[in-house]
Design a protein around this motif. Sequence first.
Motif, PDB file in Angstrom:
ATOM      1  N   PHE A   7       0.829  -1.198   0.000  1.00  0.00           N
ATOM      2  CA  PHE A   7       0.000   0.000   0.000  1.00  0.00           C
ATOM      3  C   PHE A   7       0.871   1.259   0.000  1.00  0.00           C
ATOM      4  N   SER A   8       1.867   1.299   0.869  1.00  0.00           N
ATOM      5  CA  SER A   8       2.749   2.467   0.946  1.00  0.00           C
ATOM      6  C   SER A   8       3.515   2.670  -0.357  1.00  0.00           C
ATOM      7  N   TYR A   9       3.969   1.586  -0.943  1.00  0.00           N
ATOM      8  CA  TYR A   9       4.666   1.679  -2.224  1.00  0.00           C
ATOM      9  C   TYR A   9       3.722   2.217  -3.306  1.00  0.00           C
ATOM     10  N   ALA A  10       2.478   1.748  -3.300  1.00  0.00           N
ATOM     11  CA  ALA A  10       1.486   2.226  -4.276  1.00  0.00           C
ATOM     12  C   ALA A  10       1.231   3.724  -4.094  1.00  0.00           C
ATOM     13  N   LYS A  11       1.190   4.187  -2.852  1.00  0.00           N
ATOM     14  CA  LYS A  11       0.955   5.612  -2.588  1.00  0.00           C
ATOM     15  C   LYS A  11       2.160   6.454  -3.012  1.00  0.00           C
ATOM     16  N   LEU A  12       3.373   5.950  -2.804  1.00  0.00           N
ATOM     17  CA  LEU A  12       4.559   6.661  -3.292  1.00  0.00           C
ATOM     18  C   LEU A  12       4.546   6.743  -4.816  1.00  0.00           C
ATOM     19  N   THR A  13       4.180   5.652  -5.454  1.00  0.00           N
ATOM     20  CA  THR A  13       4.095   5.620  -6.910  1.00  0.00           C
ATOM     21  C   THR A  13       3.037   6.609  -7.404  1.00  0.00           C
ATOM     22  N   GLU A  14       1.908   6.640  -6.731  1.00  0.00           N
ATOM     23  CA  GLU A  14       0.842   7.582  -7.095  1.00  0.00           C
ATOM     24  C   GLU A  14       1.325   9.031  -6.967  1.00  0.00           C
ATOM     25  N   ALA A  15       2.050   9.332  -5.910  1.00  0.00           N
ATOM     26  CA  ALA A  15       2.584  10.689  -5.724  1.00  0.00           C
ATOM     27  C   ALA A  15       3.548  11.047  -6.844  1.00  0.00           C
ATOM     28  N   VAL A  16       4.429  10.121  -7.204  1.00  0.00           N
ATOM     29  CA  VAL A  16       5.385  10.383  -8.286  1.00  0.00           C
ATOM     30  C   VAL A  16       4.655  10.602  -9.602  1.00  0.00           C
ATOM     31  N   GLU A  17       3.608   9.845  -9.857  1.00  0.00           N
ATOM     32  CA  GLU A  17       2.813  10.056 -11.074  1.00  0.00           C
ATOM     33  C   GLU A  17       2.192  11.450 -11.093  1.00  0.00           C
ATOM     34  N   ILE A  18       1.748  11.916  -9.946  1.00  0.00           N
ATOM     35  CA  ILE A  18       1.214  13.278  -9.858  1.00  0.00           C
ATOM     36  C   ILE A  18       2.314  14.290 -10.150  1.00  0.00           C
ATOM     37  N   GLU A  43       5.687   3.310   9.757  1.00  0.00           N
ATOM     38  CA  GLU A  43       5.672   1.982  10.372  1.00  0.00           C
ATOM     39  C   GLU A  43       5.501   0.867   9.342  1.00  0.00           C
ATOM     40  N   ASP A  44       4.945   1.202   8.179  1.00  0.00           N
ATOM     41  CA  ASP A  44       4.723   0.201   7.142  1.00  0.00           C
ATOM     42  C   ASP A  44       5.953  -0.045   6.267  1.00  0.00           C
ATOM     43  N   LEU A  45       6.957   0.797   6.419  1.00  0.00           N
ATOM     44  CA  LEU A  45       8.153   0.691   5.580  1.00  0.00           C
ATOM     45  C   LEU A  45       9.265  -0.042   6.322  1.00  0.00           C
ATOM     46  N   PRO A  46      10.077  -0.797   5.589  1.00  0.00           N
ATOM     47  CA  PRO A  46      11.197  -1.513   6.220  1.00  0.00           C
ATOM     48  C   PRO A  46      12.335  -0.550   6.569  1.00  0.00           C
ATOM     49  N   GLU A  47      13.245  -1.026   7.416  1.00  0.00           N
ATOM     50  CA  GLU A  47      14.464  -0.268   7.737  1.00  0.00           C
ATOM     51  C   GLU A  47      15.288  -0.128   6.467  1.00  0.00           C
ATOM     52  N   PRO A  48      15.972   0.910   6.216  1.00  0.00           N
ATOM     53  CA  PRO A  48      16.020   2.212   6.871  1.00  0.00           C
ATOM     54  C   PRO A  48      15.005   3.196   6.300  1.00  0.00           C
ATOM     55  N   PHE A  87      12.266  18.334  -2.322  1.00  0.00           N
ATOM     56  CA  PHE A  87      11.419  17.337  -1.671  1.00  0.00           C
ATOM     57  C   PHE A  87      10.857  16.347  -2.680  1.00  0.00           C
ATOM     58  N   ILE A  88      10.442  16.845  -3.835  1.00  0.00           N
ATOM     59  CA  ILE A  88       9.950  15.953  -4.882  1.00  0.00           C
ATOM     60  C   ILE A  88      11.037  14.960  -5.259  1.00  0.00           C
ATOM     61  N   GLY A  89      12.262  15.427  -5.410  1.00  0.00           N
ATOM     62  CA  GLY A  89      13.376  14.543  -5.728  1.00  0.00           C
ATOM     63  C   GLY A  89      13.615  13.508  -4.641  1.00  0.00           C
ATOM     64  N   GLU A  90      13.504  13.914  -3.389  1.00  0.00           N
ATOM     65  CA  GLU A  90      13.701  12.976  -2.280  1.00  0.00           C
ATOM     66  C   GLU A  90      12.605  11.917  -2.250  1.00  0.00           C
ATOM     67  N   ILE A  91      11.377  12.331  -2.508  1.00  0.00           N
ATOM     68  CA  ILE A  91      10.262  11.374  -2.534  1.00  0.00           C
ATOM     69  C   ILE A  91      10.435  10.418  -3.704  1.00  0.00           C
ATOM     70  N   TRP A  92      10.838  10.943  -4.839  1.00  0.00           N
ATOM     71  CA  TRP A  92      11.070  10.116  -6.024  1.00  0.00           C
ATOM     72  C   TRP A  92      12.174   9.092  -5.738  1.00  0.00           C
ATOM     73  N   ASN A  93      13.264   9.543  -5.117  1.00  0.00           N
ATOM     74  CA  ASN A  93      14.363   8.637  -4.770  1.00  0.00           C
ATOM     75  C   ASN A  93      13.911   7.558  -3.789  1.00  0.00           C
ATOM     76  N   MET A  94      13.074   7.939  -2.826  1.00  0.00           N
ATOM     77  CA  MET A  94      12.579   6.960  -1.868  1.00  0.00           C
ATOM     78  C   MET A  94      11.750   5.896  -2.589  1.00  0.00           C
ATOM     79  N   MET A  95      10.911   6.318  -3.529  1.00  0.00           N
ATOM     80  CA  MET A  95      10.115   5.356  -4.293  1.00  0.00           C
ATOM     81  C   MET A  95      11.026   4.422  -5.094  1.00  0.00           C
TER      82      MET A  95
END
Length: 107
Positions: A7-18, A43-48, A87-95
């Motif tokens: 779910f969290s991965y899908a939401k990150l992907t959705e944000a990047v698409e936006i 809490e839904d994401l693995p370390e780190p 921030f957009i770049g950081e979110i994209w990198n996290m995805m």
Amino acid sequence: MPVSLSFSYAKLTEAVEIFVNHEDDARQRLLAAEIPLTLISSEDLPEPYNKEWATLWSMLTDRGTSQDFSPFQYTVLQMRKKRAAQFIGEIWNMMAMLDSFIRRGPH
């Protein structure tokens, strides 16, 4: 893959698409992605990644709230366009990192 991670991965992907498809400046693209971003839980994401997301989300909401805006909106509206783009770049990198993690497995 656990449902919460999926779910969290899908939401990150959705944000990047936006980010990719929205036509306005970086602040407006961040604001347009508010809903999927607010649904991601560290809490839904693995370390780190969980710590990285918690830190990132803290920075995206650090200005607090106002009568008319959520903490996210209030913070984003006060930042420079260049910082919003970072921030957009950081979110994209996290995805992308999470995508790599998912593809290779947790081990």
